[in-house]
Design a protein around this motif. Structure first.
Motif, PDB file in Angstrom:
ATOM      1  N   GLN A   1       0.742  -1.019  -0.019  1.00 37.34           N
ATOM      2  CA  GLN A   1      -0.012   0.069  -0.001  1.00 37.34           C
ATOM      3  C   GLN A   1       0.949   1.311   0.045  1.00 37.34           C
ATOM      4  OE1 GLN A   1      -2.282  -0.820   3.602  1.00 37.34           O
ATOM      5  NE2 GLN A   1      -3.947  -1.835   2.410  1.00 37.34           N
ATOM      6  N   LYS A   2       2.058   1.240   0.745  1.00 36.03           N
ATOM      7  CA  LYS A   2       2.894   2.314   0.806  1.00 36.03           C
ATOM      8  C   LYS A   2       3.362   2.507  -0.664  1.00 36.03           C
ATOM      9  CE  LYS A   2       6.875   3.919   3.444  1.00 36.03           C
ATOM     10  NZ  LYS A   2       7.614   3.445   4.580  1.00 36.03           N
ATOM     11  N   ALA A   3       3.729   1.601  -1.436  1.00 39.34           N
ATOM     12  CA  ALA A   3       4.204   1.598  -2.747  1.00 39.34           C
ATOM     13  C   ALA A   3       3.412   1.933  -3.681  1.00 39.34           C
ATOM     14  CB  ALA A   3       4.875   0.510  -3.198  1.00 39.34           C
ATOM     15  N   GLY A   4       1.892   2.186  -3.181  1.00 38.45           N
ATOM     16  CA  GLY A   4       0.938   2.717  -4.378  1.00 38.45           C
ATOM     17  C   GLY A   4       0.026   1.589  -4.877  1.00 38.45           C
ATOM     18  N   LEU A   5       0.377   0.361  -4.470  1.00 40.96           N
ATOM     19  CA  LEU A   5      -0.447  -1.016  -4.866  1.00 40.96           C
ATOM     20  C   LEU A   5      -1.773  -1.013  -4.214  1.00 40.96           C
ATOM     21  CD1 LEU A   5       2.703  -3.284  -5.039  1.00 40.96           C
ATOM     22  CD2 LEU A   5       1.649  -1.850  -6.837  1.00 40.96           C
ATOM     23  N   GLU A   6      -2.650  -1.599  -5.121  1.00 40.46           N
ATOM     24  CA  GLU A   6      -4.018  -1.913  -4.559  1.00 40.46           C
ATOM     25  C   GLU A   6      -3.886  -3.202  -4.298  1.00 40.46           C
ATOM     26  OE1 GLU A   6      -7.245  -0.752  -6.661  1.00 40.46           O
ATOM     27  OE2 GLU A   6      -5.976   1.015  -7.575  1.00 40.46           O
ATOM     28  N   VAL A   7      -4.399  -3.733  -3.035  1.00 36.17           N
ATOM     29  CA  VAL A   7      -3.962  -5.176  -2.709  1.00 36.17           C
ATOM     30  C   VAL A   7      -5.153  -5.749  -1.807  1.00 36.17           C
ATOM     31  CG1 VAL A   7      -2.836  -4.416  -0.465  1.00 36.17           C
ATOM     32  CG2 VAL A   7      -2.616  -6.613  -1.202  1.00 36.17           C
ATOM     33  N   ASP A   8      -5.950  -6.916  -2.310  1.00 33.40           N
ATOM     34  CA  ASP A   8      -6.459  -7.726  -1.608  1.00 33.40           C
ATOM     35  C   ASP A   8      -6.072  -9.101  -1.213  1.00 33.40           C
ATOM     36  OD1 ASP A   8      -8.962  -6.013  -2.250  1.00 33.40           O
ATOM     37  OD2 ASP A   8      -9.212  -7.155  -4.192  1.00 33.40           O
ATOM     38  N   TYR A   9      -6.011  -8.995   0.231  1.00 30.99           N
ATOM     39  CA  TYR A   9      -5.240 -10.066   1.288  1.00 30.99           C
ATOM     40  C   TYR A   9      -6.202 -11.085   1.744  1.00 30.99           C
ATOM     41  CZ  TYR A   9      -3.386 -12.505   5.026  1.00 30.99           C
ATOM     42  OH  TYR A   9      -3.022 -13.481   6.033  1.00 30.99           O
ATOM     43  N   PHE A  10      -5.888 -12.228   1.727  1.00 31.65           N
ATOM     44  CA  PHE A  10      -6.641 -13.367   2.308  1.00 31.65           C
ATOM     45  C   PHE A  10      -5.483 -14.570   2.824  1.00 31.65           C
ATOM     46  CE2 PHE A  10      -9.327 -11.909  -1.308  1.00 31.65           C
ATOM     47  CZ  PHE A  10     -10.741 -11.519  -0.647  1.00 31.65           C
ATOM     48  N   ASN A  11      -6.047 -14.787   3.916  1.00 38.78           N
ATOM     49  CA  ASN A  11      -5.159 -15.928   4.490  1.00 38.78           C
ATOM     50  C   ASN A  11      -5.111 -16.930   3.554  1.00 38.78           C
ATOM     51  OD1 ASN A  11      -4.195 -17.772   6.381  1.00 38.78           O
ATOM     52  ND2 ASN A  11      -5.013 -16.776   8.173  1.00 38.78           N
ATOM     53  N   ASP A  12      -4.063 -17.793   3.606  1.00 40.97           N
ATOM     54  CA  ASP A  12      -4.043 -19.037   2.670  1.00 40.97           C
ATOM     55  C   ASP A  12      -4.552 -20.122   3.249  1.00 40.97           C
ATOM     56  OD1 ASP A  12      -2.257 -19.634   4.922  1.00 40.97           O
ATOM     57  OD2 ASP A  12      -0.487 -20.195   3.582  1.00 40.97           O
ATOM     58  N   LYS A  13      -5.305 -20.165   4.264  1.00 43.91           N
ATOM     59  CA  LYS A  13      -6.069 -21.323   4.991  1.00 43.91           C
ATOM     60  C   LYS A  13      -7.201 -20.840   5.658  1.00 43.91           C
ATOM     61  CE  LYS A  13      -2.095 -21.549   8.012  1.00 43.91           C
ATOM     62  NZ  LYS A  13      -1.639 -20.519   7.327  1.00 43.91           N
ATOM     63  N   PRO A  14      -8.161 -21.466   5.989  1.00 46.31           N
ATOM     64  CA  PRO A  14      -9.595 -21.230   6.577  1.00 46.31           C
ATOM     65  C   PRO A  14      -9.100 -20.344   7.977  1.00 46.31           C
ATOM     66  CG  PRO A  14      -9.883 -23.111   5.593  1.00 46.31           C
ATOM     67  CD  PRO A  14      -8.398 -22.791   5.396  1.00 46.31           C
ATOM     68  N   ASN A  15      -8.205 -20.893   8.700  1.00 49.64           N
ATOM     69  CA  ASN A  15      -7.756 -20.468  10.118  1.00 49.64           C
ATOM     70  C   ASN A  15      -6.204 -20.886  10.300  1.00 49.64           C
ATOM     71  OD1 ASN A  15      -7.807 -22.729  11.854  1.00 49.64           O
ATOM     72  ND2 ASN A  15      -9.896 -22.837  11.195  1.00 49.64           N
ATOM     73  N   ASP A  16      -5.836 -20.383  11.391  1.00 50.36           N
ATOM     74  CA  ASP A  16      -4.218 -20.802  11.772  1.00 50.36           C
ATOM     75  C   ASP A  16      -4.113 -21.560  12.974  1.00 50.36           C
ATOM     76  OD1 ASP A  16      -2.862 -18.761   9.989  1.00 50.36           O
ATOM     77  OD2 ASP A  16      -3.843 -17.293  11.006  1.00 50.36           O
ATOM     78  N   GLY A  17      -5.328 -22.500  13.282  1.00 47.33           N
ATOM     79  CA  GLY A  17      -5.296 -23.295  14.139  1.00 47.33           C
ATOM     80  C   GLY A  17      -4.559 -24.562  13.986  1.00 47.33           C
ATOM     81  N   VAL A  18      -4.122 -25.121  15.090  1.00 36.61           N
ATOM     82  CA  VAL A  18      -3.337 -26.216  15.026  1.00 36.61           C
ATOM     83  C   VAL A  18      -3.691 -27.331  14.080  1.00 36.61           C
ATOM     84  CG1 VAL A  18      -1.929 -28.156  16.054  1.00 36.61           C
ATOM     85  CG2 VAL A  18      -1.976 -25.791  17.041  1.00 36.61           C
ATOM     86  N   VAL A  19      -5.086 -27.702  14.113  1.00 37.45           N
ATOM     87  CA  VAL A  19      -6.033 -28.823  13.456  1.00 37.45           C
ATOM     88  C   VAL A  19      -5.872 -28.490  11.949  1.00 37.45           C
ATOM     89  CG1 VAL A  19      -8.040 -29.788  12.828  1.00 37.45           C
ATOM     90  CG2 VAL A  19      -7.122 -29.333  15.256  1.00 37.45           C
ATOM     91  N   CYS A  20      -5.932 -27.118  11.341  1.00 34.32           N
ATOM     92  CA  CYS A  20      -6.192 -26.384  10.037  1.00 34.32           C
ATOM     93  C   CYS A  20      -4.708 -26.667   9.619  1.00 34.32           C
ATOM     94  CB  CYS A  20      -6.709 -25.320  10.251  1.00 34.32           C
ATOM     95  SG  CYS A  20      -6.774 -24.510   8.518  1.00 34.32           S
ATOM     96  N   LYS A  21      -3.651 -26.497  10.351  1.00 27.99           N
ATOM     97  CA  LYS A  21      -2.399 -26.320   9.887  1.00 27.99           C
ATOM     98  C   LYS A  21      -1.662 -28.046   9.674  1.00 27.99           C
ATOM     99  CE  LYS A  21      -0.345 -22.245  11.786  1.00 27.99           C
ATOM    100  NZ  LYS A  21       0.233 -21.478  12.642  1.00 27.99           N
ATOM    101  N   THR A  22      -2.233 -28.958  10.459  1.00 29.53           N
ATOM    102  CA  THR A  22      -1.756 -30.214  10.315  1.00 29.53           C
ATOM    103  C   THR A  22      -2.545 -30.973   9.162  1.00 29.53           C
ATOM    104  OG1 THR A  22      -1.490 -30.226  12.722  1.00 29.53           O
ATOM    105  CG2 THR A  22      -1.585 -32.261  11.915  1.00 29.53           C
ATOM    106  N   LEU A  23      -3.655 -30.631   9.101  1.00 30.40           N
ATOM    107  CA  LEU A  23      -4.440 -31.330   8.252  1.00 30.40           C
ATOM    108  C   LEU A  23      -4.001 -30.986   6.726  1.00 30.40           C
ATOM    109  CD1 LEU A  23      -8.159 -31.277   9.420  1.00 30.40           C
ATOM    110  CD2 LEU A  23      -6.505 -33.314   9.410  1.00 30.40           C
TER     111      LEU A  23
END
Length: 327
Positions: free
Chosen positions: A24-46
């Motif tokens: 954003q500081k560089a003038g870019l328009e960005v849409d950000y999303f987590n790369d997985k549904p959540n950061d919980g241990v179960v989610c990461k492990t599966l």
């Protein structure tokens, strides 16, 4: 040169916030999303073990995101690590946004991100932070080290050093054993060490306690189960004469910590032997530590920092990293 200014960005939370801010500081328009549904241990492990049922969950997650933004246009789609992004979702991204350049940046080694190679053909550009992976897959990967966050650097440099050694990192592999030995030697020599070891969950500690010999003498309260904010991490490093770095034994790439000390103008003690091959290496500022027989060197700790060429500090900044990734 960055061509275009609309970016769709998928990455883990935490580290991604600094990248979004830099975009954003560089003038870019960005849409950000987590790369997985959540950061919980179960989610990461599966996701890490590619459980088929969970891959369907991930595909539905990405399908929902893509459906919500399908009417937009992007110049770049940047994915960090790529471990949790299914191949079918990569195909859908390319179909939905055919004009976008699809880029993968791997800030983990291939050994730690198994079978990531099968996803490479779906990207227009694949970049790795690990020099060994780059050499092993010559022609398929580009090489680019990590960076430091300019915006998180302390506004004023600390005038008083509270610690002789500072360490902040995840408590994995043999790090615990090495840290404990360094702490023991610091106590013997009257040195102050700040040690912060993070684990995502107490179940991770229990698993390591059973499976990892390095955790034999480790106690549950040796670890924190909440991360430190980046500003606090940089503050601790700024108040330390030296910063300790222990890379994963399964990687040769430089850790984020290694690049952060450049921005902070700090000395580094590291177990990574490949660091001698980088342009910022200077024996006045960087000391090698034998991970099998670590020895604390008081003379190095008390040595003055040797200033580097200004071009080096700029080269490893997040701003320059971003320009290179989106070039």
């Amino acid at each position: 040169m960055v061509i275009g200014n609309k970016v769709l960005f998928f990455a883990l939370s935490g580290y991604s916030s600094g990248i979004v801010k830099a975009m954003q500081k560089a003038g870019l328009e960005v849409d950000y999303f987590n790369d997985k549904p959540n950061d919980g241990v179960v989610c990461k492990t599966l996701g890490r073990y590619k459980i088929p049922m969970y891959q369907k969950v991930l595909e539905k997650y990405y399908t929902r995101i893509i459906a919500s933004i399908k009417d937009k246009e992007y110049d770049y789609i940047l994915i960090i690590r790529g471990e949790y992004t299914p191949i079918n979702s990569l195909k859908l991204l390319k179909e939905t946004f055919p004009k976008a350049k699809l880029i993968l940046y791997m800030w983990d080694s291939i050994l730690n991100n198994k079978k990531i190679e099968i996803k490479w053909p779906y990207f227009d550009k694949v970049i790795t932070f690990d020099k060994k992976d780059y050499m092993d897959f010559k022609g398929q990967l580009e090489f680019l080290p990590l960076y430091y966050y300019e915006d998180f650097l302390p506004k004023k440099t600390a005038t008083e050093m509270l610690y002789d050694i500072g360490f902040i990192g995840t408590g994995h592999g043999d790090r615990v054993q090495i840290i404990n030995e360094v702490k023991r030697q610091c106590e013997e020599q009257g040195l102050k060490i700040y040690s912060f070891m993070y684990l995502p969950h107490k179940l991770v500690y229990l698993y390591n306690k059973v499976t990892n010999p390095a955790f034999k003498k480790a106690k549950m309260n040796d670890f924190s189960y909440e991360k430190l904010p980046f500003e606090k991490v940089y503050e601790i490093y700024d108040q330390s004469k030296t910063v300790l770095d222990i890379e994963s034994i399964t990687q040769t790439g430089l850790t984020m910590r290694t690049l952060e000390i450049i921005g902070l103008h700090k000395k580094l003690i590291t177990t990574n032997p490949d660091i001698v091959n980088y342009d910022f290496y200077n024996e006045n500022n960087i000391q090698m530590l034998d991970r099998n027989a670590p020895k604390v060197d008081t003379e190095f700790i008390n040595r003055e920092y040797f200033e580097l060429d200004e071009a080096i500090y700029k080269k490893y900044s997040l701003e320059n990293w971003l320009k290179t990734v989106l070039s």
